[in-house]
Motif scaffolding. Structure first.
Motif, PDB file in Angstrom:
ATOM      1  N   PRO A  50      -5.364  -7.241  -7.717  1.00 42.02           N
ATOM      2  CA  PRO A  50      -4.620  -8.254  -6.944  1.00 42.02           C
ATOM      3  C   PRO A  50      -5.217  -9.646  -7.143  1.00 42.02           C
ATOM      4  CG  PRO A  50      -5.943  -6.879  -5.486  1.00 42.02           C
ATOM      5  CD  PRO A  50      -6.061  -6.292  -6.852  1.00 42.02           C
ATOM      6  N   GLU A  51      -4.342 -10.605  -7.290  1.00 35.17           N
ATOM      7  CA  GLU A  51      -4.752 -11.994  -7.461  1.00 35.17           C
ATOM      8  C   GLU A  51      -4.425 -12.762  -6.190  1.00 35.17           C
ATOM      9  OE1 GLU A  51      -2.949 -13.510 -11.033  1.00 35.17           O
ATOM     10  OE2 GLU A  51      -3.357 -11.648 -12.100  1.00 35.17           O
ATOM     11  N   THR A  52      -5.098 -13.874  -5.984  1.00 35.06           N
ATOM     12  CA  THR A  52      -4.861 -14.648  -4.766  1.00 35.06           C
ATOM     13  C   THR A  52      -3.455 -15.240  -4.736  1.00 35.06           C
ATOM     14  OG1 THR A  52      -5.916 -16.559  -5.783  1.00 35.06           O
ATOM     15  CG2 THR A  52      -7.276 -15.205  -4.339  1.00 35.06           C
ATOM     16  N   GLU A  53      -3.013 -15.783  -5.837  1.00 41.45           N
ATOM     17  CA  GLU A  53      -1.673 -16.355  -5.916  1.00 41.45           C
ATOM     18  C   GLU A  53      -0.896 -15.614  -6.998  1.00 41.45           C
ATOM     19  OE1 GLU A  53      -0.228 -18.871  -4.130  1.00 41.45           O
ATOM     20  OE2 GLU A  53      -2.028 -18.924  -2.876  1.00 41.45           O
ATOM     21  N   HIS A  74       8.583 -12.842 -10.124  1.00 37.81           N
ATOM     22  CA  HIS A  74       9.197 -13.088 -11.434  1.00 37.81           C
ATOM     23  C   HIS A  74      10.385 -14.031 -11.272  1.00 37.81           C
ATOM     24  CE1 HIS A  74       7.170 -10.297 -14.152  1.00 37.81           C
ATOM     25  NE2 HIS A  74       7.191  -9.387 -13.197  1.00 37.81           N
ATOM     26  N   SER A  75      10.526 -14.981 -12.187  1.00 46.96           N
ATOM     27  CA  SER A  75      11.684 -15.881 -12.137  1.00 46.96           C
ATOM     28  C   SER A  75      12.940 -15.192 -12.672  1.00 46.96           C
ATOM     29  CB  SER A  75      11.400 -17.160 -12.917  1.00 46.96           C
ATOM     30  OG  SER A  75      11.042 -16.838 -14.250  1.00 46.96           O
ATOM     31  N   ASP A  76      12.776 -14.184 -13.493  1.00 44.43           N
ATOM     32  CA  ASP A  76      13.888 -13.405 -14.034  1.00 44.43           C
ATOM     33  C   ASP A  76      14.293 -12.348 -12.998  1.00 44.43           C
ATOM     34  OD1 ASP A  76      15.651 -11.786 -15.381  1.00 44.43           O
ATOM     35  OD2 ASP A  76      14.248 -11.243 -17.003  1.00 44.43           O
ATOM     36  N   LYS A  84       0.833  -1.220   0.000  1.00 47.39           N
ATOM     37  CA  LYS A  84       0.000   0.000   0.000  1.00 47.39           C
ATOM     38  C   LYS A  84       0.861   1.261   0.000  1.00 47.39           C
ATOM     39  CE  LYS A  84      -4.094  -1.768   2.382  1.00 47.39           C
ATOM     40  NZ  LYS A  84      -4.888  -1.680   3.628  1.00 47.39           N
ATOM     41  N   ARG A  85       2.031   1.180   0.625  1.00 51.79           N
ATOM     42  CA  ARG A  85       2.880   2.365   0.805  1.00 51.79           C
ATOM     43  C   ARG A  85       3.828   2.619  -0.367  1.00 51.79           C
ATOM     44  NH1 ARG A  85       4.475   1.819   7.221  1.00 51.79           N
ATOM     45  NH2 ARG A  85       2.310   1.731   7.945  1.00 51.79           N
ATOM     46  N   THR A  86       3.993   1.656  -1.242  1.00 48.60           N
ATOM     47  CA  THR A  86       4.926   1.855  -2.360  1.00 48.60           C
ATOM     48  C   THR A  86       4.215   2.503  -3.542  1.00 48.60           C
ATOM     49  OG1 THR A  86       4.532  -0.317  -3.339  1.00 48.60           O
ATOM     50  CG2 THR A  86       6.297  -0.164  -1.702  1.00 48.60           C
ATOM     51  N   ASN A  87       4.991   3.156  -4.380  1.00 52.30           N
ATOM     52  CA  ASN A  87       4.450   3.800  -5.573  1.00 52.30           C
ATOM     53  C   ASN A  87       4.483   2.886  -6.789  1.00 52.30           C
ATOM     54  OD1 ASN A  87       3.890   6.232  -4.293  1.00 52.30           O
ATOM     55  ND2 ASN A  87       5.990   6.956  -4.582  1.00 52.30           N
ATOM     56  N   ASN A  88       4.931   1.661  -6.598  1.00 50.42           N
ATOM     57  CA  ASN A  88       5.040   0.734  -7.717  1.00 50.42           C
ATOM     58  C   ASN A  88       3.655   0.260  -8.149  1.00 50.42           C
ATOM     59  OD1 ASN A  88       5.742  -1.521  -9.420  1.00 50.42           O
ATOM     60  ND2 ASN A  88       7.752  -1.451  -8.435  1.00 50.42           N
ATOM     61  N   ALA A  89       3.464   0.048  -9.419  1.00 48.17           N
ATOM     62  CA  ALA A  89       2.179  -0.424  -9.949  1.00 48.17           C
ATOM     63  C   ALA A  89       1.983  -1.925  -9.719  1.00 48.17           C
ATOM     64  CB  ALA A  89       2.085  -0.118 -11.438  1.00 48.17           C
ATOM     65  N   PHE A  90       3.078  -2.635  -9.413  1.00 45.65           N
ATOM     66  CA  PHE A  90       3.008  -4.084  -9.242  1.00 45.65           C
ATOM     67  C   PHE A  90       3.200  -4.474  -7.779  1.00 45.65           C
ATOM     68  CE2 PHE A  90       4.218  -3.284 -13.596  1.00 45.65           C
ATOM     69  CZ  PHE A  90       3.355  -4.122 -14.294  1.00 45.65           C
ATOM     70  N   LEU A  91       2.617  -5.613  -7.410  1.00 46.45           N
ATOM     71  CA  LEU A  91       2.731  -6.126  -6.051  1.00 46.45           C
ATOM     72  C   LEU A  91       4.102  -6.758  -5.815  1.00 46.45           C
ATOM     73  CD1 LEU A  91      -0.735  -7.885  -5.721  1.00 46.45           C
ATOM     74  CD2 LEU A  91      -0.016  -5.775  -4.586  1.00 46.45           C
ATOM     75  N   MET A 141       9.496  -8.469  -6.942  1.00 48.10           N
ATOM     76  CA  MET A 141       8.338  -7.972  -7.686  1.00 48.10           C
ATOM     77  C   MET A 141       7.607  -9.122  -8.376  1.00 48.10           C
ATOM     78  SD  MET A 141       8.510  -4.799  -7.010  1.00 48.10           S
ATOM     79  CE  MET A 141       7.159  -4.304  -8.047  1.00 48.10           C
ATOM     80  N   THR A 142       6.287  -8.961  -8.493  1.00 54.52           N
ATOM     81  CA  THR A 142       5.450  -9.935  -9.195  1.00 54.52           C
ATOM     82  C   THR A 142       4.893  -9.288 -10.461  1.00 54.52           C
ATOM     83  OG1 THR A 142       3.339  -9.298  -8.208  1.00 54.52           O
ATOM     84  CG2 THR A 142       4.734 -10.820  -6.935  1.00 54.52           C
ATOM     85  N   PRO A 143       4.303 -10.067 -11.350  1.00 61.74           N
ATOM     86  CA  PRO A 143       3.663  -9.483 -12.534  1.00 61.74           C
ATOM     87  C   PRO A 143       2.236  -8.979 -12.236  1.00 61.74           C
ATOM     88  CG  PRO A 143       3.652 -11.865 -12.703  1.00 61.74           C
ATOM     89  CD  PRO A 143       4.411 -11.520 -11.460  1.00 61.74           C
ATOM     90  N   CYS A 144       1.768  -9.145 -11.010  1.00 59.38           N
ATOM     91  CA  CYS A 144       0.396  -8.751 -10.662  1.00 59.38           C
ATOM     92  C   CYS A 144       0.310  -7.266 -10.334  1.00 59.38           C
ATOM     93  CB  CYS A 144      -0.094  -9.545  -9.465  1.00 59.38           C
ATOM     94  SG  CYS A 144      -0.155 -11.310  -9.767  1.00 59.38           S
TER      95      CYS A 144
END
Length: 137
Positions: A95-98, A102-104, A53-60, A87-90
């Motif tokens: 937000p998704e449950t799972e 990123h593996s990269d 919630k506190r970050t400015n990033n668009a991704f979780l 970082m995730t791609p979500c």
């Protein structure tokens, strides 16, 4: 005679004048917490949600690794976490449950955070006491 020698020692112990070690720490101090216990997982999940919630990033971001988990009994429970995040791609907006990290590594952009969380189960209190992240690994 022995009682005269033992009494001051007992008074010092009871008054907290001498440190008393218990398993992995001092009485009242922080000790290692089991990251697999439900209470510890709940506190860490709360910290991650607050962090996102506190970050400015668009991704979780998600926890990649729990480096250290500690707990301290107070009028509830204090938790300290040191975690490696990624970082995730979500997107935060969906937000998704799972959602896996990123593996990269270039996309995951791993970083380390320290969270401090206070909980008091019987009043339903939970809050983030401190939150710092180091994005340079």
């Amino acid at each position: 005679m022995a009682l005269r020698l033992l009494l001051p020692l007992l008074v010092a112990l009871c008054c907290g004048l001498l440190p008393v070690e218990v398993s992995s720490g001092l009485v009242g101090g922080f000790s290692n917490a089991d990251p697999s216990s439900q209470a510890v997982r709940d506190a860490l999940n709360f910290a991650v949600v607050q962090h996102n919630k506190r970050t400015n990033n668009a991704f979780l971001s998600q926890v990649q690794e729990v480096v250290k988990a500690e707990q301290q009994v107070v009028s509830g429970m204090n938790y300290k976490f040191t975690v490696k995040m990624g970082m995730t791609p979500c997107r935060k907006s969906h937000p998704e449950t799972e959602c896996a990290i990123h593996s990269d590594p270039a996309k995951a952009r791993p970083y380390v955070c320290k969270f401090e969380v206070y909980t008091q189960v019987w009043t339903g209190t939970i809050n983030m006491r401190n939150h710092t992240c180091n994005h340079e690994l």
